[in-house]
Scaffold this motif. Structure first.
Motif, PDB file in Angstrom:
ATOM      1  N   MET A   1      77.225  29.807 -82.690  1.00  0.00           N
ATOM      2  CA  MET A   1      77.559  29.977 -84.560  1.00  0.00           C
ATOM      3  C   MET A   1      76.420  30.071 -85.321  1.00  0.00           C
ATOM      4  O   MET A   1      75.825  31.329 -86.258  1.00  0.00           O
ATOM      5  CB  MET A   1      78.269  28.785 -85.295  1.00  0.00           C
ATOM      6  N   ILE A   2      75.740  29.323 -85.773  1.00  0.00           N
ATOM      7  CA  ILE A   2      74.941  28.769 -86.702  1.00  0.00           C
ATOM      8  C   ILE A   2      73.537  29.265 -85.414  1.00  0.00           C
ATOM      9  O   ILE A   2      73.315  28.310 -84.237  1.00  0.00           O
ATOM     10  CB  ILE A   2      74.412  27.395 -87.071  1.00  0.00           C
TER      11      ILE A   2
ATOM     12  N   ASN B   1      81.081  33.832 -92.415  1.00  0.00           N
ATOM     13  CA  ASN B   1      81.521  32.583 -90.600  1.00  0.00           C
ATOM     14  C   ASN B   1      81.524  30.799 -91.914  1.00  0.00           C
ATOM     15  O   ASN B   1      82.513  29.977 -91.640  1.00  0.00           O
ATOM     16  CB  ASN B   1      80.703  32.464 -89.778  1.00  0.00           C
ATOM     17  N   LEU B   2      80.772  30.436 -92.425  1.00  0.00           N
ATOM     18  CA  LEU B   2      80.424  29.465 -92.805  1.00  0.00           C
ATOM     19  C   LEU B   2      81.384  28.901 -94.540  1.00  0.00           C
ATOM     20  O   LEU B   2      82.307  28.204 -94.239  1.00  0.00           O
ATOM     21  CB  LEU B   2      79.697  28.552 -93.569  1.00  0.00           C
ATOM     22  N   GLY B   3      81.562  30.274 -95.061  1.00  0.00           N
ATOM     23  CA  GLY B   3      82.612  29.956 -96.383  1.00  0.00           C
ATOM     24  C   GLY B   3      81.508  29.466 -97.439  1.00  0.00           C
ATOM     25  O   GLY B   3      82.398  29.646 -97.707  1.00  0.00           O
ATOM     26  N   THR B   4      80.028  29.659 -97.550  1.00  0.00           N
ATOM     27  CA  THR B   4      79.688  29.344 -98.226  1.00  0.00           C
ATOM     28  C   THR B   4      78.437  30.336 -98.102  1.00  0.00           C
ATOM     29  O   THR B   4      77.611  30.077 -97.592  1.00  0.00           O
ATOM     30  CB  THR B   4      79.199  28.014 -98.528  1.00  0.00           C
TER      31      THR B   4
ATOM     32  N   GLN C   1      72.962  24.591-102.028  1.00  0.00           N
ATOM     33  CA  GLN C   1      73.061  22.603-102.272  1.00  0.00           C
ATOM     34  C   GLN C   1      73.070  23.090 -99.725  1.00  0.00           C
ATOM     35  O   GLN C   1      72.352  22.184 -98.842  1.00  0.00           O
ATOM     36  CB  GLN C   1      74.525  22.569-101.611  1.00  0.00           C
ATOM     37  N   ALA C   2      74.203  24.248 -99.630  1.00  0.00           N
ATOM     38  CA  ALA C   2      74.196  24.089 -98.490  1.00  0.00           C
ATOM     39  C   ALA C   2      72.839  24.698 -97.811  1.00  0.00           C
ATOM     40  O   ALA C   2      72.266  24.396 -96.731  1.00  0.00           O
ATOM     41  CB  ALA C   2      75.189  24.982 -98.327  1.00  0.00           C
TER      42      ALA C   2
ATOM     43  N   LEU D   1      70.556  24.350 -94.769  1.00  0.00           N
ATOM     44  CA  LEU D   1      69.890  24.875 -93.924  1.00  0.00           C
ATOM     45  C   LEU D   1      68.753  24.534 -93.502  1.00  0.00           C
ATOM     46  O   LEU D   1      68.281  24.042 -91.832  1.00  0.00           O
ATOM     47  CB  LEU D   1      70.552  26.002 -93.338  1.00  0.00           C
TER      48      LEU D   1
ATOM     49  N   ARG E   1      70.428  29.142 -78.501  1.00  0.00           N
ATOM     50  CA  ARG E   1      72.100  28.214 -78.696  1.00  0.00           C
ATOM     51  C   ARG E   1      72.621  28.103 -77.404  1.00  0.00           C
ATOM     52  O   ARG E   1      72.443  27.548 -76.588  1.00  0.00           O
ATOM     53  CB  ARG E   1      72.550  28.064 -79.726  1.00  0.00           C
TER      54      ARG E   1
ATOM     55  N   LEU F   1      73.104  20.707 -84.526  1.00  0.00           N
ATOM     56  CA  LEU F   1      73.390  21.558 -85.338  1.00  0.00           C
ATOM     57  C   LEU F   1      75.847  22.033 -85.513  1.00  0.00           C
ATOM     58  O   LEU F   1      75.674  22.071 -86.500  1.00  0.00           O
ATOM     59  CB  LEU F   1      73.502  22.817 -83.717  1.00  0.00           C
TER      60      LEU F   1
ATOM     61  N   ALA G   1      75.791  20.190 -88.165  1.00  0.00           N
ATOM     62  CA  ALA G   1      75.633  20.356 -89.457  1.00  0.00           C
ATOM     63  C   ALA G   1      76.820  21.570 -90.015  1.00  0.00           C
ATOM     64  O   ALA G   1      77.030  22.159 -90.877  1.00  0.00           O
ATOM     65  CB  ALA G   1      74.080  21.786 -89.233  1.00  0.00           C
ATOM     66  N   GLU G   2      77.676  22.267 -88.673  1.00  0.00           N
ATOM     67  CA  GLU G   2      78.093  23.519 -89.487  1.00  0.00           C
ATOM     68  C   GLU G   2      79.586  22.209 -89.641  1.00  0.00           C
ATOM     69  O   GLU G   2      79.952  22.573 -90.786  1.00  0.00           O
ATOM     70  CB  GLU G   2      78.834  23.869 -87.887  1.00  0.00           C
TER      71      GLU G   2
ATOM     72  N   LEU H   1      78.355  21.416 -93.231  1.00  0.00           N
ATOM     73  CA  LEU H   1      78.580  23.158 -94.414  1.00  0.00           C
ATOM     74  C   LEU H   1      79.828  23.722 -94.506  1.00  0.00           C
ATOM     75  O   LEU H   1      80.200  23.758 -95.275  1.00  0.00           O
ATOM     76  CB  LEU H   1      77.084  24.077 -92.739  1.00  0.00           C
ATOM     77  N   LYS H   2      80.429  23.346 -93.173  1.00  0.00           N
ATOM     78  CA  LYS H   2      81.709  23.943 -93.550  1.00  0.00           C
ATOM     79  C   LYS H   2      82.675  22.760 -94.645  1.00  0.00           C
ATOM     80  O   LYS H   2      83.020  23.307 -95.596  1.00  0.00           O
ATOM     81  CB  LYS H   2      82.711  24.040 -92.596  1.00  0.00           C
TER      82      LYS H   2
ATOM     83  N   ILE I   1      80.581  21.209 -96.835  1.00  0.00           N
ATOM     84  CA  ILE I   1      80.153  21.763 -98.391  1.00  0.00           C
ATOM     85  C   ILE I   1      81.195  23.247 -98.842  1.00  0.00           C
ATOM     86  O   ILE I   1      80.788  22.983 -99.910  1.00  0.00           O
ATOM     87  CB  ILE I   1      78.519  21.989 -97.939  1.00  0.00           C
ATOM     88  N   ALA I   2      81.203  23.559 -97.804  1.00  0.00           N
ATOM     89  CA  ALA I   2      81.881  24.815 -98.263  1.00  0.00           C
ATOM     90  C   ALA I   2      83.153  24.887 -99.519  1.00  0.00           C
ATOM     91  O   ALA I   2      83.983  25.133-100.164  1.00  0.00           O
ATOM     92  CB  ALA I   2      81.981  26.206 -97.271  1.00  0.00           C
TER      93      ALA I   2
ATOM     94  N   THR J   1      76.297  17.135-103.096  1.00  0.00           N
ATOM     95  CA  THR J   1      74.951  15.742-103.619  1.00  0.00           C
ATOM     96  C   THR J   1      75.298  16.580-105.227  1.00  0.00           C
ATOM     97  O   THR J   1      75.058  17.305-105.367  1.00  0.00           O
ATOM     98  CB  THR J   1      74.189  16.166-103.558  1.00  0.00           C
TER      99      THR J   1
ATOM    100  N   ARG K   1      74.028  16.047-108.215  1.00  0.00           N
ATOM    101  CA  ARG K   1      72.472  15.949-109.497  1.00  0.00           C
ATOM    102  C   ARG K   1      73.006  15.280-110.667  1.00  0.00           C
ATOM    103  O   ARG K   1      72.518  16.340-111.417  1.00  0.00           O
ATOM    104  CB  ARG K   1      71.393  16.465-108.726  1.00  0.00           C
TER     105      ARG K   1
END
Lengths: 303, 303
Positions: free
Chosen positions: A1-2, A43-46, A60-61, A65, B4, B76, B79-80, B83-84, B86-87, B93, B95
């Motif tokens: 995916m990533i 895919n990530l939605g952001t 932020q995302a 990354l 990957r 990874l 991270a996914e 990120l999801k 965050i999405a 965060t 600020r």
DNA sequence: TAATATCTATGAGCAAAATTAATTGATGCG
DNA sequence: CGCATCAATTAATTTTGCTCATAGATATTA
């Protein structure tokens, strides 16, 4: 995916300021990157970037990354370098198995110049094997076996590196000290000190005591050569060791050396490798170094 | 080059013992993996596995690659996940930028329940901005601005969170202590203590001294509220602060509060955000929490 | 020992994915 | 205002990756 490409794009955009510049850097079109990153964002939605006018600003995302990119990409790049070095035989780990306790001192003296000559090759030494040294070699637990017992088997290859005489070591004023040679019967009332391994792997048994059906009064074991010889020096037992090793210690400790039997016990040390590894440069180099090594006492061909 | 998928295959083969099993795990055919890995091996110039009969055994290169896999893949995957999150606005965060020195104490009391309610959201607080708080907001240096001066601009959105009165703080036995209110002229022979910011951002100047063209005898600055008020308590100067803050400290220090001018100085604190961030749940939540927060002294609507 | 099952490698064909080229629309800049 | 530059988009094209079918090798079982 990533995927790796995503990390590379994020990093390149940050470095060069725009998708277009990143595309040039990565040798593809801007369109390709736009498509690729769009797909990841879906895919990530952001979004990874905020599109402001014609410039991109990390979200932020995206910042997260970018962090991942900066951590992962160097790892992968470095791995590729290393793997290519391994491919060219410039780098690797030489895993040495030892089936000859006293040889450890000798090994250290060979390893030292080897490490200098092959700075990118690491050396590991192992001493315990579930299925013996040959098993370890066949199971790829080790790449090189140091042993006095070559076990010829298809797929393996043994080459002798030096000869030596196995001798009896006794205290300086021991009753056997002056003798020209010892007989098995002489050990009947002695305490025998050996390394802690099975008796069928000890030459003193297989080549000396067993043929004469003699059993020593006691049999004690010690891992460390130094300790063993201090025991010998204080007349608590006798030991069987390579002559060169015994003579080395005789400089420091009050011990004497006696031949085992009329003709002595002749031994060789062999290095075993897998035939399949014949192409590995540093392995060949190690064997050459080992064969060329001259014993400090010059005993290697003295028996 | 190392992608990957290669890492995943190496890991899966190690875990499940064969390419075929790994293929099932990864939901592709054995053939696909064979092709894929073959290409990598060609590329690196070294095999990853030794093919022995119908089983695979890792080479040195393979073992190295497995190490990399075990390090990189969890990164990874994690991270996914992140990120999801965050999405979905569950993680991020926040600020916060502060343009109101004394509000720091208030902020801490809002942040605390916020962190409880949003365990996956971190909070950063910044106080220095090259181009002012609004600039920091527009430049995405911060996501939320705490300020007494809303600066209406397209793309930004300010909402008031509480009202307060700016008052003069003097020592308990100061000559002004008993007064109903102070006039600008009263400060002509006083030492004025403020935070170290430009005078055009200090209400005591813009709304009180400047209109009357009065300059205090001296003007000293202090970063820390506590220190400033200890100075006031020992009669080394007077300060202008929010009433709620001054009354808080009045419990501990011998200080008095005096209205600034006949009608007092009314102030509001605003929270500024970017319009584009309207969808961020935890940002909305923070603003709600801030608006709902009742001042300990109940002063928020007392003026 | 022969039969069977299981594993990897390989080649050809195909479908999906990635890339490109060309274009649009937006936005700085002189 | 006109030019240059950027990202997005569409459609066409190329490339890649995958599957299927099969061969070759090697364990396992009868």
């Amino acid at each position: 995916m990533i995927e790796r490409i995503h990390l590379r794009v994020v990093q390149a955009v940050e470095q060069h300021g725009s998708l277009t510049a990143a595309a040039k850097e990565l040798c593809v079109t801007q369109s390709a990157l736009s498509h690729t990153m769009r797909k990841l964002e879906d895919n990530l939605g952001t979004p990874i970037w905020l599109r402001e006018g014609r410039s991109l600003r990390l979200t932020q995302a995206g910042r997260y990354l970018l962090n991942i990119s900066n951590r992962v990409l160097p790892l992968l790049r470095h791995a590729e370098d290393k793997l290519k070095q391994i491919a060219q035989g410039e780098r690797g780990t030489l895993r040495i198995g030892m089936e000859c306790h006293p040889c450890y001192q000798w090994l250290l003296k060979v390893v030292s110049p080897f490490l200098d000559a092959w700075p990118d090759v690491d050396v590991d030494v192992k001493q315990k094997f579930q299925f013996g040294g040959v098993g370890a070699l066949l199971d790829y637990e080790i790449d090189l076996l140091v042993t006095p017992d070559p076990f010829y088997k298809s797929g393996l290859c043994f080459s002798p590196v030096f000869d030596y005489e196995q001798v009896l070591v006794v205290a300086k004023h021991h009753v056997l000290a002056g003798r020209q040679y010892a007989l098995a019967e002489d050990l009947r009332d002695q305490v025998l000190l050996t390394y802690p391994v099975a008796t069928d792997r000890l030459d003193i048994y297989t080549q000396f005591l067993n043929p004469a059906a003699v059993v020593p009064k006691h049999h004690k074991t010690s891992e460390a050569t130094e300790i063993m010889l201090q025991m010998v020096a204080s007349d608590r037992g006798v030991a069987a060791l390579p002559r060169w090793l015994a003579e080395e210690y005789a400089k420091k400790l009050p011990i004497s050396v006696v031949r085992l039997g009329k003709d002595g016990i002749a031994k060789q040390i062999y290095l075993g490798t897998r035939e399949g590894d014949a192409g590995i440069e540093y392995l060949k180099a190690f064997i050459d170094l080992a064969r060329d090594y001259e014993h400090p006492a010059g005993v290697s061909d003295s028996q």
